[in-house]
Design a protein around this motif. Structure first.
Motif, mmCIF file in Angstrom:
data_model
loop_
_atom_site.group_PDB
_atom_site.id
_atom_site.type_symbol
_atom_site.label_atom_id
_atom_site.label_comp_id
_atom_site.label_asym_id
_atom_site.label_seq_id
_atom_site.Cartn_x
_atom_site.Cartn_y
_atom_site.Cartn_z
ATOM 1 N N TYR A 68 0.851 -1.201 0.258
ATOM 2 C CA TYR A 68 -0.094 0.057 -0.128
ATOM 3 C C TYR A 68 0.994 1.266 0.208
ATOM 4 C CZ TYR A 68 -3.544 -3.356 0.977
ATOM 5 O OH TYR A 68 -4.452 -4.452 0.957
ATOM 6 N N VAL A 69 0.603 2.118 -0.878
ATOM 7 C CA VAL A 69 1.387 3.198 -1.121
ATOM 8 C C VAL A 69 0.595 4.581 -0.794
ATOM 9 C CG1 VAL A 69 2.850 4.504 -2.410
ATOM 10 C CG2 VAL A 69 2.819 2.215 -2.675
ATOM 11 N N MET A 70 1.001 5.587 0.135
ATOM 12 C CA MET A 70 0.385 6.640 0.442
ATOM 13 C C MET A 70 1.140 7.932 -0.061
ATOM 14 S SD MET A 70 -0.118 8.391 4.201
ATOM 15 C CE MET A 70 -1.360 6.886 4.926
ATOM 16 N N TRP A 71 0.348 8.774 -0.743
ATOM 17 C CA TRP A 71 0.767 10.018 -1.157
ATOM 18 C C TRP A 71 0.283 11.124 -0.552
ATOM 19 C CZ3 TRP A 71 4.183 11.220 -5.859
ATOM 20 C CH2 TRP A 71 4.717 10.147 -6.414
ATOM 21 N N PHE A 72 0.884 12.260 -0.302
ATOM 22 C CA PHE A 72 0.152 13.327 0.477
ATOM 23 C C PHE A 72 0.867 14.628 0.261
ATOM 24 C CE2 PHE A 72 3.394 11.211 3.106
ATOM 25 C CZ PHE A 72 4.286 12.134 3.635
ATOM 26 N N HIS A 73 0.246 15.823 0.204
ATOM 27 C CA HIS A 73 0.678 17.226 0.118
ATOM 28 C C HIS A 73 1.634 17.274 1.596
ATOM 29 C CE1 HIS A 73 0.176 21.628 0.698
ATOM 30 N NE2 HIS A 73 1.318 21.331 0.231
ATOM 31 N N ALA A 76 4.772 7.552 1.803
ATOM 32 C CA ALA A 76 5.029 6.204 2.385
ATOM 33 C C ALA A 76 4.379 5.192 2.164
ATOM 34 C CB ALA A 76 4.204 6.678 3.908
ATOM 35 N N THR A 77 4.962 3.932 2.834
ATOM 36 C CA THR A 77 4.233 2.580 2.422
ATOM 37 C C THR A 77 4.046 1.625 3.448
ATOM 38 O OG1 THR A 77 6.808 1.749 2.287
ATOM 39 C CG2 THR A 77 5.662 2.697 -0.006
ATOM 40 N N ALA A 78 3.192 0.538 3.418
ATOM 41 C CA ALA A 78 2.756 -0.313 4.350
ATOM 42 C C ALA A 78 2.496 -1.463 3.829
ATOM 43 C CB ALA A 78 1.765 0.340 5.135
ATOM 44 N N ASN A 79 2.534 -2.676 4.659
ATOM 45 C CA ASN A 79 2.018 -3.876 3.969
ATOM 46 C C ASN A 79 0.549 -4.167 4.310
ATOM 47 O OD1 ASN A 79 4.594 -4.697 3.010
ATOM 48 N ND2 ASN A 79 5.255 -5.118 5.252
ATOM 49 N N THR A 80 -0.053 -3.489 5.137
ATOM 50 C CA THR A 80 -1.556 -3.629 5.374
ATOM 51 C C THR A 80 -2.275 -2.152 5.076
ATOM 52 O OG1 THR A 80 -1.213 -2.904 7.532
ATOM 53 C CG2 THR A 80 -1.140 -5.387 7.209
ATOM 54 N N PRO A 81 -3.455 -2.082 4.923
ATOM 55 C CA PRO A 81 -4.215 -0.827 4.465
ATOM 56 C C PRO A 81 -3.856 0.403 5.456
ATOM 57 C CG PRO A 81 -5.427 -2.618 3.977
ATOM 58 C CD PRO A 81 -4.446 -3.341 4.628
ATOM 59 N N TYR A 140 5.228 3.002 -7.626
ATOM 60 C CA TYR A 140 4.371 4.077 -7.112
ATOM 61 C C TYR A 140 5.050 4.752 -6.235
ATOM 62 C CZ TYR A 140 0.231 1.256 -8.872
ATOM 63 O OH TYR A 140 -0.535 0.363 -9.695
ATOM 64 N N TYR A 141 6.588 4.987 -6.264
ATOM 65 C CA TYR A 141 7.251 5.620 -5.452
ATOM 66 C C TYR A 141 7.640 6.978 -5.912
ATOM 67 C CZ TYR A 141 8.411 1.237 -3.200
ATOM 68 O OH TYR A 141 8.225 0.014 -2.356
ATOM 69 N N ASN A 142 7.479 7.144 -7.240
ATOM 70 C CA ASN A 142 7.998 8.439 -7.999
ATOM 71 C C ASN A 142 7.047 8.743 -9.249
ATOM 72 O OD1 ASN A 142 9.155 10.995 -8.345
ATOM 73 N ND2 ASN A 142 11.335 9.918 -8.211
#
Length: 448
Positions: free
Chosen positions: A116-121, A135-140, A189-191
């Protein structure tokens, strides 16, 4: 503002929703006010049977623009929400410290990495950095591991969103909010890898995209700080454009019913507009404005609804019906006056409420439990007003009335009060020195 919406709780219930009530103060299954502003949503299906929706947003409980947490809530029906662990929390010495800004978190699932990949301002306190963060995670719900913050392709990014269409894309306000851009993400989804579209000089923010019948619909607001403006929709057959001219998604003078887009979701052949009603004086008291979106006209248009519900399995929505009571049918007291204008329901409303002016409505039928009331009012000021309400001689509650967009523009705000079975007496605007909005009518609902 002297008061906040539902600031007196002796006779008012916050809504742990079995229905959706735009503008109410929503609570989770523990009874706490939902803190998920500027939110993003993720739908996940586990074992092919358990469909769960995840709502990520800004926790503004400290009434500050500075970063406190990215919250994570779960629901199976979009109406009842349970708070989970915080998805992202501050890290000192980084761009996500408590001295920095983290806004509009959006999460997508990367199937290649099962991640799971989070993007934010990501920004500094003065909004001078204008970056994205990942930021990234293995669970939602994570917790997420912060990777870094930077300017995508070397350019500004403030309000942003994500859209997944086989390939993932970043949607973002760039170049000091003057240009709106869409750029492709890399396989992880990192860049971002390349810019695919730019709406030059569009001054857009708060973006969301849905794809329906092979057409892309970009919904966004313009830039007016924390104040709302008329949100628009643009269409294209490709994310690369060309994009159509902008079209309103709600009557222009309502400023999108005093809200700003956060996320947009399809619901069968219709959709859901998910926005924020920002209260800059107390950000944690900001409420959520969710409405059905209808394509009946060929373009998405907000369907105004005081109380409504969704059937996810059927992909449909239902708008509750209520009983209308016209303000002019009541008893005017003190300095209140009858107003006449074609914009009012029935052509009349009651003005000069507050500062000595009152209105009493008798024989308001109740069912012996807490019920929703929608107050239809006009507030032509650029600032918020409020009105008091007493039911059957009980203590006054204070109901906030944001600017409606003009003195003859009618909008509604909700309040939940305890009614006795049978006839009830409602008194508006007693005991307040300030003027309330002009009251057009109220609608009483039995759907709770």
């Amino acid at each position: 503002m002297a008061y906040k919406l539902l600031s007196v709780l002796s006779t008012i219930a916050l809504t742990q929703a079995a229905v959706i009530v735009p503008g109410a103060s929503w609570t989770d299954t523990e009874g706490n006010v939902i803190q998920a502003h500027g939110g993003g949503f993720l739908k996940a299906c586990f074992l092919l049977v358990d469909t769960t929706y995840y709502w990520f947003g800004e926790d503004k409980v400290l009434d500050s623009t500075l970063f406190h947490a990215v919250s994570c809530y779960t629901s199976t029906d979009l109406e009842t929400w349970t708070r989970q662990n915080d998805a992202l929390t501050p890290i000192s010495g980084t761009m996500i410290s408590t001295s920095d800004v983290v806004e509009r978190p959006k999460v997508i699932f990367n199937s290649k990495n099962s991640e799971y990949v989070m993007w934010f301002h990501s920004d500094t306190s003065n909004y001078g950095a204008a970056m994205v963060g990942v930021a990234t995670a293995n669970t939602p719900c994570g917790p997420y591991t912060y990777k870094s913050s930077w300017k995508p392709l070397g350019a500004d990014s403030r309000d942003e969103g994500l859209f997944l269409d086989g390939t993932a894309y970043l949607l973002y306000a760039s170049d000091n909010n003057q240009d709106f851009k869409i750029s492709m993400l890399d396989a992880n989804y990192y860049n971002v890898t390349e810019q695919v579209s730019v709406l030059t000089g569009a001054t857009l923010e708060a973006p969301g995209v849905v794809k329906r019948d092979d057409i892309y619909y970009l919904i966004a607001s313009h830039t007016s700080g924390w104040d709302p403006n008329p949100n628009k929709v643009f269409t294209a057959s490709s994310l690369a454009g060309p994009w159509s001219a902008q079209v309103d998604i709600a009557p222009e003078d309502t400023n999108t019913y005093y809200s700003q887009n956060a996320y947009d979701m399809l619901l069968g052949t219709n959709g859901i507009y998910m926005g924020d009603r920002w209260d800059v004086s107390a950000l944690g008291s900001s409420t959520y404005i969710w409405f059905p979106l209808s394509w009946a006209s060929g373009l998405p248009v907000i369907v105004e609804a005081d109380v409504w519900s969704v059937d996810l399995a059927a992909g449909t929505y239902t708008i509750a019906t209520g009983t209308t009571y016209e303000a002019e049918s009541g008893t005017l007291g003190g300095s209140s006056e009858l107003l006449t204008d074609s914009s009012y329901s029935g052509g009349e409303a009651v003005g000069y409420l507050g500062n000595g002016g009152t209105l009493t409505l008798n024989n308001i039928l109740g069912i012996g439990e807490a019920q929703w009331i929608s107050l239809y009012y006009a507030n032509g000021d650029s600032t918020w007003r409020n009105t008091t309400l007493s039911v059957n001689g009980g203590a006054n509650v204070v109901i906030q009335q944001p600017s409606s967009g003009g003195g003859h523009v009618i909008q509604s705000v909700p309040v939940k009060v305890n009614f006795k079975n049978g006839a009830n007496i409602l008194i508006f605007s007693s005991g307040q020195a300030n003027y309330a909005g002009d009251l057009d009518k109220i609608i009483v609902y039995t759907t709770t």
